[in-house]
Design a protein around this motif. Structure first.
Motif, PDB file in Angstrom:
ATOM      1  N   SER A 120      54.731  45.328  22.420  1.00 28.69           N
ATOM      2  CA  SER A 120      54.862  45.601  23.852  1.00 28.69           C
ATOM      3  C   SER A 120      56.097  46.421  24.178  1.00 28.69           C
ATOM      4  CB  SER A 120      54.876  44.287  24.644  1.00 28.69           C
ATOM      5  OG  SER A 120      53.620  43.647  24.559  1.00 28.69           O
TER       6      SER A 120
ATOM      7  N   THR B 163      54.399  49.921  24.044  1.00 34.53           N
ATOM      8  CA  THR B 163      53.436  50.032  25.144  1.00 34.53           C
ATOM      9  C   THR B 163      52.878  48.652  25.430  1.00 34.53           C
ATOM     10  OG1 THR B 163      52.770  52.333  24.730  1.00 34.53           O
ATOM     11  CG2 THR B 163      51.185  50.937  25.842  1.00 34.53           C
TER      12      THR B 163
ATOM     13  N   ASN C  20      57.252  60.037  33.156  1.00 38.85           N
ATOM     14  CA  ASN C  20      57.743  58.987  32.265  1.00 38.85           C
ATOM     15  C   ASN C  20      59.262  58.933  32.404  1.00 38.85           C
ATOM     16  OD1 ASN C  20      58.661  61.230  30.583  1.00 38.85           O
ATOM     17  ND2 ASN C  20      56.550  61.354  29.857  1.00 38.85           N
TER      18      ASN C  20
ATOM     19  N   SER D 284      59.759  53.216  32.887  1.00 38.62           N
ATOM     20  CA  SER D 284      58.514  53.774  32.389  1.00 38.62           C
ATOM     21  C   SER D 284      57.376  52.805  32.659  1.00 38.62           C
ATOM     22  CB  SER D 284      58.639  54.036  30.881  1.00 38.62           C
ATOM     23  OG  SER D 284      57.517  54.715  30.395  1.00 38.62           O
TER      24      SER D 284
ATOM     25  N   HIS E 137      54.273  52.420  31.506  1.00 37.58           N
ATOM     26  CA  HIS E 137      53.434  51.852  30.453  1.00 37.58           C
ATOM     27  C   HIS E 137      54.114  50.739  29.677  1.00 37.58           C
ATOM     28  CE1 HIS E 137      55.123  53.694  26.671  1.00 37.58           C
ATOM     29  NE2 HIS E 137      55.691  54.473  27.565  1.00 37.58           N
ATOM     30  N   LYS E 138      55.402  50.521  29.900  1.00 39.17           N
ATOM     31  CA  LYS E 138      56.095  49.404  29.259  1.00 39.17           C
ATOM     32  C   LYS E 138      56.104  48.164  30.152  1.00 39.17           C
ATOM     33  CE  LYS E 138      59.152  52.419  26.572  1.00 39.17           C
ATOM     34  NZ  LYS E 138      58.488  52.230  25.273  1.00 39.17           N
TER      35      LYS E 138
ATOM     36  N   THR F  26      49.987  54.852  31.349  1.00 43.01           N
ATOM     37  CA  THR F  26      50.784  55.961  30.856  1.00 43.01           C
ATOM     38  C   THR F  26      50.768  57.069  31.911  1.00 43.01           C
ATOM     39  OG1 THR F  26      48.836  56.808  29.718  1.00 43.01           O
ATOM     40  CG2 THR F  26      50.358  55.463  28.435  1.00 43.01           C
TER      41      THR F  26
END
Length: 432
Positions: free
Chosen positions: A40, A43, A103, A245, A247-248, A253
């Motif tokens: 994780s 991502t 991002n 960011s 997607h974290k 994304t």
């Protein structure tokens, strides 16, 4: 609150299993085994609430924002700006201090190039404090992700400024004595990560900010590994910029965000130019919108922003303090279990700082890619390599490491599976 504490109530096992039901991918099988997802930090997975939010937007509201005068465009714009407000509230800032980016890497580069443009006279008198030249200094650290290092190398090259790097001690902790020495009257900007993506430690940001304030330097915080895992109040931290960011942190994304202190965003010249960020254009010059739109040229990431807003609402509904406590427990168990294995060195294990549920480790005589392959064969997903942090690995004397990273949906049994998998890898290669 910025760090997990022992007084927080961690998520119960039953709560974690209930949360896992919201993540369809966690029911998958990989290589014939149930998926154990401990990547994780690279991502995160997405809950149904996030997947549904993006799909609902695309099937009911999809239109160009801040452009059309028709009803659908107005409703799409409202959804887009509501998403900005949700993310701003999640990190403790005002709506107009959040700039959408693709991002976190783009967000760091946005600041770097805006400072570069200010340094050649763009932005007028208000941008004077943002200008760099020969004799000025930028300070970053030896543990940074490349995205918070290379842009500053390039900015120094463009402006003639000097890049200074806060070194690490033998465990991997920041040398705060060196930080106090390096951050001085010539420092214009300090760029530091909140949580190391390799070590998992929560850096003493408050101390770094206080030192920077004494000399009038700006501070940019890489919050990519803290915003998903810790309660975060950027105004309380008193940083000038921060990047995150999507997607974290359960989002899609293609979406990230830059926080900038309002007066600084107002002074900054733009980085990307084109449509949607201007007021008046002639064939020879243009006038720009106020922030945040000044920094959002072109067609925007609307469905992704809506999905990211759903992600932060999901996290907030569970409670960031409880998530942080859950991961702190998992992280301590992970570090202890790995450290007990013969020949395993957990990077940064001896650092006396709070940590998130992440551990990178080196196995003596076995390459990280080989460890990762054994784990993958058993359906266990981890990260191998230098994790975009080559200087840190070089300082600690390793070329690569294996990284296991947890999140709110990770169980203790999964952490045990990783520890057992590493033990099997050691046995396999030593017998071979």
């Amino acid at each position: 609150m910025q760090n997990p504490t022992a007084t927080e109530t961690a998520l119960s096992e039953a709560e974690v299993h209930r949360i896992r039901e919201d993540f369809p991918i966690l029911q998958a099988r990989v290589n014939g085994h149930p998926l154990v997802y401990l990547d994780s930090g690279a991502t995160s997975q997405r809950p149904l609430a996030v997947l549904d939010a993006e799909r609902d937007y695309l099937t009911t509201l999809n239109a160009a924002v801040h452009r059309g005068a028709h009803t659908l465009a107005a409703e799409a714009t409202d959804a887009f700006e509501d998403a900005r407000a949700a993310v701003a509230g999640f990190v403790g800032v005002d709506d107009d201090e959040i700039v959408w980016t693709s991002n976190a890497t783009e967000a760091v580069n946005l600041v770097a190039y805006a400072l570069s443009n200010a340094s050649i006279g763009r932005g007028g008198a208000a941008a004077q404090r943002l200008r760099l030249g020969a004799g000025d200094e930028i300070v970053t650290t030896e543990m940074e992700h490349h995205a918070n290092l290379i842009p500053w190398q390039e900015l120094a090259a463009r402006t003639g400024a000097t890049l200074r790097v806060i070194p690490l001690d033998d465990e991997g902790a920041l040398r705060m004595d060196e930080a106090a020495r390096l951050i001085g009257p010539r420092t214009k900007l300090v760029a530091v990560t909140h949580v190391s993506n390799v070590l998992g430690v929560v850096n003493p940001v408050e101390q770094i900010v206080a030192t920077a304030r004494e000399v009038g330097a700006l501070v940019l915080l890489d919050a990519c590994q803290s915003a998903p895992h810790l309660p975060l109040d950027l105004h309380a931290l008193d940083v000038d910029f921060a990047v995150l960011s999507g997607h974290k942190m359960l989002g899609p994304t293609g979406i990230g965000a830059l926080y900038g202190r309002r007066e600084l965003l107002e002074a900054m010249p733009p980085f990307l130019t084109g449509g949607s960020m201007i007021t008046t254009v002639t064939t020879t010059e243009a006038a720009y919108l106020p922030p945040p739109q000044r920094f959002e040229a072109g067609t925007q990431r609307v469905s992704q922003a809506v999905a990211l807003a759903a992600a932060v609402r999901y996290l907030a509904s569970i409670g960031m303090s409880r998530i942080a406590a859950h991961e702190a427990e998992l992280g301590a168990h992970l570090v202890a279990g790995l450290s007990a294995l013969e020949g395993v060195r957990v990077l940064g294990a001896g650092i006396d700082l709070p940590r998130v549920g992440l551990a990178s480790f080196d196995v003596a005589g076995i390459h990280a890619h080989d460890v990762g392959q054994i784990l993958d064969d058993a359906g266990i997903a981890v990260r191998v390599g230098h994790h975009c942090a080559q200087p840190l690995h070089r300082r600690l004397g390793v070329t690569a490491s294996t990284r296991a990273s947890t999140y709110l949906y990770t169980t203790r049994d999964e952490v045990d599976a990783v520890i057992a998998g590493v033990a099997r890898a050691i046995d396999f290669f030593r017998r071979a």
